[in-house]
Scaffold this active site. Structure first.
Site, PDB file in Angstrom:
ATOM      1  N   HIS A  84       0.473  -2.835   9.495  1.00  0.00           N
ATOM      2  CA  HIS A  84       1.696  -2.960   9.243  1.00  0.00           C
ATOM      3  C   HIS A  84       2.738  -2.302  10.359  1.00  0.00           C
ATOM      4  O   HIS A  84       2.342  -1.476  11.182  1.00  0.00           O
ATOM      5  CB  HIS A  84       2.141  -2.164   8.161  1.00  0.00           C
ATOM      6  CG  HIS A  84       2.060  -2.931   6.772  1.00  0.00           C
ATOM      7  ND1 HIS A  84       2.773  -4.125   6.287  1.00  0.00           N
ATOM      8  CD2 HIS A  84       0.895  -2.834   5.663  1.00  0.00           C
ATOM      9  CE1 HIS A  84       2.297  -4.357   5.061  1.00  0.00           C
ATOM     10  NE2 HIS A  84       1.119  -3.935   4.940  1.00  0.00           N
TER      11      HIS A  84
ATOM     12  N   HIS B 217       0.908  -1.477   0.247  1.00  0.00           N
ATOM     13  CA  HIS B 217      -0.040  -0.016   0.057  1.00  0.00           C
ATOM     14  C   HIS B 217       0.886   1.165  -0.228  1.00  0.00           C
ATOM     15  O   HIS B 217       0.588   2.313  -0.621  1.00  0.00           O
ATOM     16  CB  HIS B 217      -0.930   0.177   1.088  1.00  0.00           C
ATOM     17  CG  HIS B 217      -2.124  -1.120   1.093  1.00  0.00           C
ATOM     18  ND1 HIS B 217      -1.865  -2.271   1.188  1.00  0.00           N
ATOM     19  CD2 HIS B 217      -3.363  -0.816   0.871  1.00  0.00           C
ATOM     20  CE1 HIS B 217      -3.268  -2.799   1.163  1.00  0.00           C
ATOM     21  NE2 HIS B 217      -4.156  -1.987   0.876  1.00  0.00           N
TER      22      HIS B 217
ATOM     23  N   ASP C  88       8.092  -1.842   7.745  1.00  0.00           N
ATOM     24  CA  ASP C  88       7.451  -2.021   6.541  1.00  0.00           C
ATOM     25  C   ASP C  88       7.290  -0.874   5.711  1.00  0.00           C
ATOM     26  O   ASP C  88       7.488  -0.846   4.670  1.00  0.00           O
ATOM     27  CB  ASP C  88       6.205  -2.673   6.866  1.00  0.00           C
ATOM     28  CG  ASP C  88       6.077  -4.112   7.536  1.00  0.00           C
ATOM     29  OD1 ASP C  88       7.437  -4.551   7.879  1.00  0.00           O
ATOM     30  OD2 ASP C  88       5.198  -4.417   8.129  1.00  0.00           O
TER      31      ASP C  88
END
Length: 328
Positions: free
Chosen positions: A242, A199, A246
């Site tokens: 996350h 994302h 990350d």
């Protein structure tokens, strides 16, 4: 300037100068295309198709490897979430935050596609973005395969493990591909694809592409897209979907690849393989050469826009281009 040079300039294009759409705060022109543009910036649509297939390949490989990674994710009881500085600052998860991330991402993708359609050199831009995203998905496949992190929160409801049943793994991969890898579509219920954040990659690359290929006069749009990108990234952490690492790794890898590729594409010297060009040692240099070798131009792509549809004809036979004289 004498009369002969004036007549030659008029023979190239007829234009009306208007202060519109310029990346360097120069004025722009609404005119017919100048001679030589097609050879200097060839569309090469087949290469764009190859880049799209490369992106699809990267996405398929990432989704396929996720099926393996999901089987290796430890249970919450055996391995609780790792300590994370973002979770320390916001210990309570905000449930709707991840929806904000995905909605912002879809808006940025839509704006990026609109700019891509209206830009005269849309085929060049498309294959650049496709290649960068495809490469990032391949990198992401490697990182999530070599190290499997535990789920970052107790709110995760991972799909049951299938213990090597190939048919179920293929079915899940197809459903994930059909849903675009988004949680809002209900397609993403697998765990393990944490390092690094896909994302964040989309939020960063779409914003960088919008900033790269829009003129400075649209600074309000640039700032709006930056806000959408930044709030989307923060929303990932607020949702505890996350780990912070990350996000950091995704930002560093995405920005460095985007800037490296565009730096190389902006210089004809950096497209040549030589001992002094250390970037020619990258594994993807030959792919880069294939996509960029016929663009014989030093600098960024000029801010030229045209109408992609055959109607209305008054839009189709016009193009917005930069004035050759700064400030004129």
């Amino acid at each position: 300037m004498d009369a002969s040079s004036n007549s030659n300039e008029q023979a190239r294009f007829t234009s009306v100068t208007i202060p519109l759409l310029n990346p360097d705060n120069e004025q722009s022109e609404f005119s017919a295309p100048a001679n030589g543009q097609e050879t200097k910036f060839p569309a090469e649509k087949f290469k764009t198709l190859v880049a799209l297939l490369y992106l699809f390949f990267g996405f398929v490989v990432s989704v396929s490897v996720l099926q393996i990674v999901h089987e290796r994710v430890p249970t919450m009881e055996s391995c609780p979430p790792l300590p994370d500085i973002a979770f320390d600052f916001v210990p309570r998860r905000i449930e709707w935050a991840f929806d904000v991330c995905e909605i912002n991402g879809m808006i940025l993708v839509g704006v990026c596609l609109l700019i891509l359609l209206l830009h005269k050199h849309r085929w060049i831009i498309a294959r650049r973005v496709f290649f960068i995203l495809g490469t990032l998905y391949i990198y992401r496949t490697i990182t999530m395969l070599v190290t499997t992190l535990p789920v970052p929160g107790a709110h995760f409801h991972c799909a049951p493990k299938v213990h090597g049943r190939i048919g179920m793994m293929v079915y899940r991969a197809v459903m994930l591909l059909a849903g675009g890898g988004l949680s809002v579509t209900g397609a993403h219920n697998l765990c393990g694809d944490y390092l690094f954040s896909g994302h964040t990659v989309i939020l960063v690359v779409t914003y960088l592409a919008i900033k790269e290929y829009t003129p400075l006069v649209l600074w309000q749009l640039r700032w709006l897209c930056w806000v959408l990108s930044a709030t989307g990234i923060v929303s990932i952490l607020l949702a505890h979907d996350h780990y912070t690492v990350d996000i950091v790794v995704a930002y560093l890898v995405a920005t460095r690849l985007f800037w490296t590729y565009h730096t190389m594409a902006s210089s004809t010297m950096l497209k040549q393989q030589s001992k002094s060009n250390h970037w020619s040692r990258t594994w993807w240099f030959k792919i880069f050469r294939y996509f960029e070798e016929n663009i014989r131009y030093n600098g960024t792509l000029p801010a030229e826009y045209d109408w992609p549809l055959p109607w209305p004809r008054i839009m189709k036979h016009s193009v917005i281009r930069r004035s050759p004289v700064k400030g004129v």
